[in-house]
Design a protein around this motif. Structure first.
Motif, short mmCIF file in Angstrom:
data_model
loop_
_atom_site.label_atom_id
_atom_site.label_comp_id
_atom_site.label_asym_id
_atom_site.label_seq_id
_atom_site.Cartn_x
_atom_site.Cartn_y
_atom_site.Cartn_z
N ALA B 167 0.65 -1.31 -0.18
CA ALA B 167 0.06 0.08 -0.05
C ALA B 167 0.89 1.16 0.06
O ALA B 167 0.32 2.05 -0.30
N LEU B 168 2.05 0.99 0.43
CA LEU B 168 3.06 2.43 0.40
C LEU B 168 3.82 2.55 -0.87
O LEU B 168 4.41 3.53 -1.26
N ILE B 169 3.98 1.29 -1.53
CA ILE B 169 5.26 1.52 -2.30
C ILE B 169 4.94 2.40 -3.67
O ILE B 169 5.89 2.97 -3.99
N PHE B 170 3.52 2.55 -3.95
CA PHE B 170 3.53 3.62 -4.97
C PHE B 170 3.28 4.85 -4.65
O PHE B 170 2.89 5.94 -5.31
N GLU B 171 3.72 5.38 -3.40
CA GLU B 171 3.67 6.64 -2.74
C GLU B 171 2.32 7.29 -2.96
O GLU B 171 2.20 8.18 -3.52
N PRO B 172 1.34 6.66 -2.13
CA PRO B 172 -0.10 7.32 -2.56
C PRO B 172 -0.47 8.39 -1.65
O PRO B 172 0.41 8.96 -0.61
N ARG B 173 -1.32 9.15 -2.13
CA ARG B 173 -1.40 10.59 -1.21
C ARG B 173 -2.22 10.18 -0.02
O ARG B 173 -2.02 11.07 0.93
N LEU B 174 -2.78 9.06 -0.01
CA LEU B 174 -3.48 8.71 1.35
C LEU B 174 -3.40 7.19 1.58
O LEU B 174 -3.37 6.62 0.68
N VAL B 175 -3.20 6.55 2.82
CA VAL B 175 -3.21 5.14 3.07
C VAL B 175 -4.55 4.81 3.98
O VAL B 175 -4.53 5.41 4.85
N LEU B 176 -5.30 4.00 3.61
CA LEU B 176 -6.55 3.60 4.05
C LEU B 176 -6.15 2.22 4.77
O LEU B 176 -5.61 1.24 4.08
N MET B 177 -6.64 1.98 5.93
CA MET B 177 -6.65 0.82 6.66
C MET B 177 -7.85 0.32 7.19
O MET B 177 -8.46 1.01 7.90
N ASP B 178 -8.19 -1.07 6.66
CA ASP B 178 -9.65 -1.48 7.04
C ASP B 178 -9.41 -2.51 8.04
O ASP B 178 -9.12 -3.85 7.71
#
Lengths: 399, 381
Positions: B167-178
């Motif tokens: 979830a982090l590798i593509f440097e997202p603007r926001l990380v969601l965790m369910d």
């Protein structure tokens, strides 16, 4: 420790006891008949029971030149023992070497006048009746077919012939069974492929539909299951025949000038087989699509995969085990298929099972039909094992 | 957790620096069947770099909110903006938002490295760079040796970390965790809480975290949004949520709480006097409650003071112990008030005086600042 092993042994015994009835049932009603039928392919008992004395006498012959006179005498007495013996011997030898029926018939006629003859007389008269009885090759053939087991029928089932002690592959127009085995494989493969191409989207739609819609769609897939296969096949003949609705429609639409031949040929066989086999593919495939967690679809999208790429990279590989399982069932069932080609196929669309049936029911050559069955069974077992080897690891990776 | 620290409510949240709104929900409504709303009139701002937890029982709308953010669900009404542009109707695969799924959703037919490279492949990143970034992210989650393994060959904790890495590798603007830690055992869960928290601080990422575990929410978050009945009941820093619950639901959902029903008798600024069935309780509230209204007074079991303190605390409860539970480091007592109400008291085992045998009579004190006046109403649809 000893206590533990004892408990485990007791448990073992208990579970063995529980499966014993099933095991006994399978052994008596399944494995034994199959094994005894398959053993017929190598069995010589049909001949040795017919000419018992000759068989014993030939066992002592060294195979050089012509056998001794007592062997001739034994044959004479065997042929005189029952009229049926001569017929069976003639038929069986004729299957191996054309013309042998006449040779045996002549010997039988000669034997009738030799009931009280000396061995020397017997030998002379038989050779007089047909010169083949003076040829070492005839006796070698007879000796070969009265041994404990014979490979003749197993070889014949794959078009291999023994000629002058050399094995020879029949080719061209002489080839009989190999082209049929190949045809069987080709038809089964085509049917499997078409089933996958048609069945995949069907399974997909059913798996994705709401439970209500899915159960209706599943009903449509399963309805053919509830119909007798004969009724289904007959229905196809009506639909596809020269003046049937399909041809009427094609001609009305101007797509055909004259009725097309849609049935009693390869097209009809494949079409009807696909229809019969489709549920076997759709059911496992549908289950395997359903088993994919929703979160995988979401994860693929979340990671940046548009629908088509998500399908290609993530979803499709996960459905391969289901597709493989379904395809394998269809393929195996197709290989042993009998009734559809027999009803809607032409003479060139008959599959190997039809020939097994022919040799069992009409030609009464059980040795050959059992040899064909043995090859069919062996081939399928080999296929199963090969697929376990090759596809098994791939599938285990996915599941 | 809070001891007897006596503070008035903060105006600001836990972190003071100027906050930039990264994402905002406004007037968002979501209904699956067109009748009952799962999320109702939701307004929510998510700040750049914060760790925001959506906390609530199942069916409270927290997961639906997350799904709308990820793009798996679309709102029926309202707008969701990310970086100032609306993302309503933008398909999930174009949103560039990372997500850690409850069951990790690692693709079983791919190796760990292939899983991690997947989002990069979808973005057309070249092979050399892909390999480098996979290696880097595996170092970040401290699992450099598992690259060639299959997800099924990893332990639960390892899978969890790989899911995080993906979830982090593509440097997202926001990380969601369910609810990412739901499947782990308690010890591993606590370890991963710290690890996720550290990653958040080290990488400066914005995290929206969904959980129904209140202690997880309190441990990890910069802010907690408590969801119930499709609405946010309170959104504040963990200590505010715990110490100054906005309403009865929050007070009840977060930690243990004693709640007594009463009538407001008088007030002066924040301070209120409430009559709870004969016992007069002095309590604070951020809002003023009218005299004569029915309210709840909430106070935490662990804030009980056993001895008569100097200066005296205003709230004295004379009780009869009805049940005593020994919990090692503390005792939990169920006590009956004269009017029949039952309260719970939690006292440190070390501070124990007397044996509080069931049936014995004793008194406990609460500071007025540890007692909160709450409206009996909670935000509903």
């Amino acid at each position: 420790m000893t206590f533990l092993t004892r408990t485990m042994r007791t448990r073992w015994a208990a579970s063995l006891l529980l499966i014993a009835p099933l095991f006994a049932f399978l052994l008596v009603f399944y494995f034994y008949p199959i094994a005894s039928f398959l053993l017929r392919s190598a069995s010589t008992s049909e001949i040795t029971n017919t000419i018992p004395a000759t068989s014993i006498a030939l066992g002592q012959w060294d195979g050089e030149g012509l056998p001794d006179e007592p062997v001739y005498a034994a044959l004479v007495s065997d042929l005189n023992a029952s009229a049926q013996a001569a017929a069976i011997l003639g038929r069986r030898l004729n299957a191996l070497e054309p013309g042998m029926r006449t040779v045996v018939r002549k010997a039988t006629a000669a034997a009738r006048e030799l009931t009280l003859a000396t061995p020397a007389e017997a030998k002379a008269k038989l050779i007089e009746a047909d010169e083949k009885w003076g040829a070492p090759a005839t006796w070698k053939l007879l000796r070969h077919e009265t041994r404990v087991a014979t490979s003749t029928f197993l070889l014949a089932a794959v078009d291999v012939q023994r000629k002058a002690d050399k094995l020879e592959l029949k080719t061209g127009n002489d080839a009989l069974f190999l082209p049929i085995f190949l045809r069987t494989l080709a038809i089964s493969f085509t049917v499997t492929l078409i089933c996958i191409i048609i069945g995949y989207p069907v399974a997909w739609v059913i798996a994705m539909a709401t439970p209500r819609t899915a159960s209706w769609l599943m009903l449509l897939v399963l309805v053919p299951f509830w119909l007798s296969i004969l009724a289904r096949t007959a229905a196809w003949i009506i639909v596809l025949q020269g003046n049937g609705p399909v041809n009427s429609l094609l001609m009305w639409a101007g797509l055909a000038d004259a009725p097309l031949q849609l049935v009693f040929n390869r097209f009809g066989v494949i079409l009807v087989m696909v229809h019969v086999m489709l549920p076997f593919l759709v059911l496992p495939l549908c289950n395997s699509i359903r088993a994919i967690p929703k979160s995988y679809f979401q994860a693929a999208a979340n990671l940046g995969a548009p629908p088509v790429r998500a399908f290609m990279h993530v979803i499709f590989p996960l459905t391969v085990p289901g597709m493989w399982a379904g395809g394998f069932i269809v393929f195996i069932l197709s290989i042993g298929y009998y009734i559809t080609p027999a009803l809607v196929g032409g003479p060139n669309d008959q599959m190997i099972s039809s020939f097994i049936a022919f040799y069992t029911n009409q030609s009464i050559n059980w040795s050959l039909s059992s040899a064909l069955s043995a090859w069919l069974l062996g081939g399928m077992l080999a296929l199963v094992m090969l697929s376990q080897r090759v596809i098994g690891p791939m599938i285990r990776r996915v599941t | 957790m809070t001891g007897l620290a006596q503070r008035l409510p903060d105006d600001a949240g836990a972190h003071a620096p100027a906050k930039k709104v990264l994402c905002s929900f406004s007037k968002v409504n979501k209904s699956y069947d067109g009748k009952t709303r799962v999320v109702a009139d939701l307004d929510l701002d998510i700040f750049q770099g914060e760790f925001l937890t959506l906390l609530g029982p199942s069916g409270s709308g927290k997961t639906t909110t997350l799904m709308m953010l990820a793009g798996f669900e679309q709102p029926n009404e309202g707008s969701i903006e990310l970086d100032g542009t609306s993302i309503v109707g933008v398909p999930a695969y174009l949103r560039n938002i990372g997500m850690v799924f409850q069951n990790y959703a690692l693709f079983p037919h791919m190796t760990v490295a292939q899983n991690l490279a997947f989002p990069l492949r979808m973005r057309g990143v070249g092979k050399v760079e892909r390999e480098q970034r996979v290696k880097n992210i595996l170092d970040v989650v401290r699992l450099p040796e598992v690259a060639d393994r299959r997800p099924t060959q990893l332990s639960g904790g390892q899978q969890q970390r790989i899911a995080l890495a993906r979830a982090l590798i593509f440097e997202p603007r926001l990380v969601l965790m369910d609810e990412p830690l739901g499947a782990l055992d308690k010890q591993l869960r606590e370890h991963m809480q710290i690890e996720i928290r550290q990653l958040h601080e080290r990488l400066g990422i914005t995290v929206v975290y969904v959980t129904h575990d209140q202690s997880e929410a309190l441990t990890m978050s910069d802010r907690v949004a408590v969801f119930a009945h499709g609405k946010i009941q309170q959104i504040a820093a963990p200590n505010d949520i715990y110490e100054r619950p906005a309403n009865a639901f929050v007070a009840d959902f977060i930690g243990d709480n004693n709640q007594l029903r009463g009538i407001v008798k008088g007030h002066e600024g924040h301070e209120h006097e409430v009559d709870c069935g004969g016992v007069t309780v002095r309590a604070v509230s951020e809002h003023q409650h009218q005299i004569g209204t029915e309210v709840l007074v909430a106070f935490r079991p662990e804030n009980a003071v056993l001895d008569h303190p100097i200066p005296p605390l205003p709230n004295k409860f004379d009780v009869q112990v009805s049940e005593k539970i020994y919990l090692g480091d503390h005792l939990r007592l169920r006590c009956r008030l004269a009017n029949g109400d039952v309260i719970t008291v939690k006292i440190s085992n070390k501070a124990q005086r007397g044996d509080f045998a069931p049936g014995s009579a004793t008194s406990f004190y609460w500071s007025g600042l540890d007692c909160h006046v709450l409206s009996t109403e909670i935000a509903k649809l």
